[in-house]
Design a protein around this motif. Structure first.
Motif, short mmCIF file in Angstrom:
data_model
loop_
_atom_site.label_atom_id
_atom_site.label_comp_id
_atom_site.label_asym_id
_atom_site.label_seq_id
_atom_site.Cartn_x
_atom_site.Cartn_y
_atom_site.Cartn_z
N LYS A 68 8.25 -9.88 4.49
CA LYS A 68 8.18 -8.95 5.76
C LYS A 68 9.31 -9.38 6.91
O LYS A 68 10.13 -9.15 7.49
N ARG A 69 8.54 -10.68 7.10
CA ARG A 69 9.35 -11.58 8.17
C ARG A 69 10.74 -11.65 7.68
O ARG A 69 11.79 -11.97 8.41
N ALA A 121 8.50 -3.83 -5.25
CA ALA A 121 7.07 -3.93 -5.64
C ALA A 121 6.38 -3.39 -4.26
O ALA A 121 5.40 -3.00 -4.22
N LEU A 122 7.14 -3.66 -3.33
CA LEU A 122 6.58 -3.25 -1.90
C LEU A 122 6.41 -1.61 -1.93
O LEU A 122 5.22 -1.26 -1.15
N LEU A 123 7.17 -0.75 -2.56
CA LEU A 123 7.07 0.48 -2.64
C LEU A 123 5.92 0.83 -3.18
O LEU A 123 5.24 1.97 -3.00
N GLY A 152 12.90 0.97 2.53
CA GLY A 152 11.70 0.09 1.64
C GLY A 152 10.76 -0.47 2.08
O GLY A 152 9.65 -0.14 1.54
N LEU A 153 10.89 -1.26 3.01
CA LEU A 153 9.77 -1.94 3.71
C LEU A 153 8.71 -1.02 4.27
O LEU A 153 7.60 -1.42 4.34
N PHE A 154 9.20 -0.14 5.16
CA PHE A 154 8.20 0.92 5.73
C PHE A 154 7.70 1.84 4.65
O PHE A 154 7.26 2.84 5.31
N GLU A 189 1.51 -2.64 -0.14
CA GLU A 189 1.57 -3.95 0.26
C GLU A 189 0.31 -4.73 -0.65
O GLU A 189 0.50 -6.07 -1.09
N SER A 190 -0.85 -4.17 -0.71
CA SER A 190 -1.80 -4.97 -1.51
C SER A 190 -1.39 -4.74 -2.95
O SER A 190 -1.38 -5.88 -3.49
N GLU A 191 -0.78 -3.88 -3.41
CA GLU A 191 -0.23 -3.87 -4.97
C GLU A 191 0.60 -4.87 -4.98
O GLU A 191 0.76 -5.43 -6.04
N ALA A 192 1.78 -4.88 -4.07
CA ALA A 192 2.72 -5.96 -4.26
C ALA A 192 2.09 -7.35 -4.19
O ALA A 192 2.44 -8.28 -4.93
#
Lengths: 271, 351
Positions: free
Chosen positions: B253-254, B234-236, B81-83, B239-242
């Protein structure tokens, strides 16, 4: 759509001497611009004029100089979730490689709200209906056409601003759209602009980047014309849509006539 | 899907308690269950012989298998998901190779017999520290980098670009792999065998201490990962949209990377390198139940646990009374199955 509070805020979003520098390039240079509630502002200008950068300064880019005020407060002072409920931004293109269904995408707009699943679902259904997407609700997003995707994304950013089941918006909400119609056919271009116009009539403030000057002339209340990071003109459609200004911005010769039905300016290119 | 997995889980765990070189019938194990769960409960004298086998060997082993499988699969779901890449797996941030190297260093320098702490061997601690250290290095290097990949993000303060992290992760993995090979090259035969066996993954070292460590680290990690399901959804979108939706992208992320590093480093430390589970379980489940993380994370954990317990059962059965490394079993069974599914769903992964 109704405001939860009838008091209108006149200037919901304003730019004061906003400049942005990236490396050697001055992307924005002293922009002053106001957006009032219920207004549709068209951001116009050639590629690379700084339209997208201007929108990104409102949400995302932080190292600009000058101030951007939202409801009388600097946008940088807002907490992320607070701001997300009154300010939504639809970027130019959204790449999504995971097969979320259409209604799941619209539901993602509810991230910053804590209204509960039942209300979120009801809001999603009503927005799908508003955007004529009900028939596609269960379809995977990845299988949609470009135009359908754009309508889904618009429904998503709207669901971000909606407060209650009857689609009431937060008062003085602002919607920023970066070229929302560029992948749409003529029919969907005007139906999307009509939806935006209806939303404006209920008090939403919309700033929209457009390439089609005639579309801007037909729907916008205000226009802002940018070139190389500078605001070369802003004002009503009639004030901005003049042959000299368009020549100055785009470097092409045009004739301006009045639309036979709407009496709005109509830009005709000399080929 | 979730209820199906919830029903299968106890059945598979029970199977894990029944199978092994020492013959114990299903009924025997069933009668032993009360005394396993409640330690005071009296034991039927006829079953005295099989009690230690079930309680001291199979129970910790099955429990650890479930825990590690669940942790790896859920970490995999979070990383994919994150990547925003269905082909990512938990080792992508360098944790697995770092842990591998840490374990090898421990084997070569100290030897695995030395009990460092809480009955955990130095190899376990070496692997754990190595895994965490690798992730910290990857994260720091990626945060400092202003590569061309990074230029696409909104601004300099947007934090670590996942694309840069991916590249740095690959580099660190290669470096750790090289160091590992160098260690294996200079090691004597006995040490070499131990290093390579460890790299194949195995649950034969399971004991109560390891289970406890796993419980204390992996379970809270899984809870934190699950709590992030909305942010991951949301990250899917990008990143800007999230960020526009109100997600604190750099914090999320961290947090996710730290928690995954912790869970995976613990898994690798306790059970060796077990590939395939973290990559394939979430991937398959996404095909079945869709990409929403609320369901996906829970189902991944359940299915990952089931898969690893089953793989361990097979590892014990296939060449009984000896046993296969469980990492070999997961790969041998999983890989063809995975390829078959990918071929049926033409081009899904690269859509």
């Amino acid at each position: 759509m109704l405001y939860s509070d009838n008091a209108m805020i006149d200037e919901v979003l304003s730019f004061h001497a906003v400049s942005l520098v990236r490396g050697q390039n001055e992307l924005l240079c002293g922009i002053d611009l106001q957006l009032a509630s219920g207004q549709m502002l068209a951001l116009l200008g050639p590629n690379g004029a700084g339209k997208t950068s201007l929108l990104n300064c409102v949400n995302g880019i932080k190292d600009y100089s000058g101030t951007i005020m939202l409801h009388g407060r600097s946008v940088l002072d807002f907490n992320l979730k607070q701001r997300a409920k009154i300010l939504a931004l639809l970027p130019q293109q959204s790449a999504l490689s995971f097969p979320f269904s259409v209604s799941e995408i619209v539901m993602l707009g509810r991230y910053s709200h804590r209204t509960g699943n039942r209300i979120d679902c009801a809001i999603t259904d009503r927005l799908l209906d508003l955007m004529h997407l009900t028939a596609l609700a269960g379809r995977p997003y990845t299988s949609l056409s470009g135009g359908e995707k754009q309508r889904v994304q618009l429904a998503r950013v709207l669901s971000q601003l909606v407060l209650t089941e009857d689609l009431a918006l937060h008062r003085g909400s602002v919607l920023l759209l970066d070229e929302p119609v560029s992948s749409l056919d003529l029919l969907h271009q005007s139906s999307l602009m009509k939806v935006l116009k209806q939303l404006c009539d209920t008090g939403l403030a919309v700033a929209v980047v457009l390439h089609d000057l005639n579309l801007a002339a037909a729907y916008a209340d205000q226009c802002a014309l940018l070139k190389k990071g500078k605001l070369i003109a802003s004002g009503t459609v009639e004030e901005v849509m003049t042959a000299p200004l368009i020549k100055q911005a785009y470097g092409i010769d045009v004739d301006i006539i009045l639309h036979p039905k709407t009496a709005k300016p109509l830009v005709i290119r000399d080929h | 899907m979730r209820s199906l997995l919830l029903v299968i889980t106890p059945m598979v765990i029970f199977l894990g308690l029944c199978v092994g070189p020492v013959d114990t019938s299903l009924f025997q194990v069933w009668s032993l269950l009360p005394s396993i769960i409640v330690s005071q409960s009296p034991i039927d004298p006829d079953l005295m012989g099989s009690y230690p086998v079930v309680r001291e060997l199979r129970l910790p082993r099955t429990f650890l298998a479930w825990l590690v499988g669940a942790g790896l699969a859920m970490s995999g779901a979070a990383m994919q998901g994150l990547f925003r890449n269905p082909l990512a797996d938990p080792s992508i941030i360098g944790v697995t190779s770092g842990a591998s190297l840490g374990a090898s260093i421990a084997v070569v320098l100290i030897g695995s017999q030395f009990n460092a702490w809480l009955g955990l061997s130095s190899i376990v601690l070496g692997a754990f520290l190595g895994g965490l250290l690798a992730v910290v290095i990857v994260y720091r290097l990626a945060s400092g980098a202003h590569s061309s990949v990074n230029a696409g993000s909104l601004s300099a303060d947007q934090g670590t670009s996942v694309a840069t992290m991916l590249l740095v992760g690959i580099a660190i993995t290669a470096l750790a792999g090289a160091a590992n090979s160098a260690l294996a090259f200079i090691a004597d035969n006995e040490t070499l065998r131990r290093i390579s066996l460890w790299n194949m993954g195995g649950l034969d070292g399971a004991n109560d201490q390891r289970c406890l460590v796993g419980l204390l680290i992996i379970v809270p990690s899984m809870l934190i990962l699950w709590r992030s399901h909305r942010s991951l959804d949301a990250l899917l979108l990008g990143e800007s949209e999230a960020h526009y939706l109100g997600v604190n992208v750099s914090y999320t992320k961290r947090l996710l990377i730290m928690v995954v590093a912790l869970a995976v480093a613990t898994s690798v430390a306790l059970a060796g390198v077990i590939g395939f589970v973290g990559l394939v379980v979430p991937h398959l489940l996404r095909m079945l139940i869709g990409p929403g993380h609320r369901q996906l994370m829970v189902c991944s954990a359940l299915a990952g646990g089931i898969l690893l317990v089953l793989a361990d059962v097979l590892a014990r059965l296939l060449i009984s009374p000896a046993e296969l490394p469980v990492g070999v079993v997961t790969a041998v069974i999983g890989a063809p199955f995975f390829i078959l599914l990918l071929r049926q769903r033409n081009g899904y992964a690269l859509q």
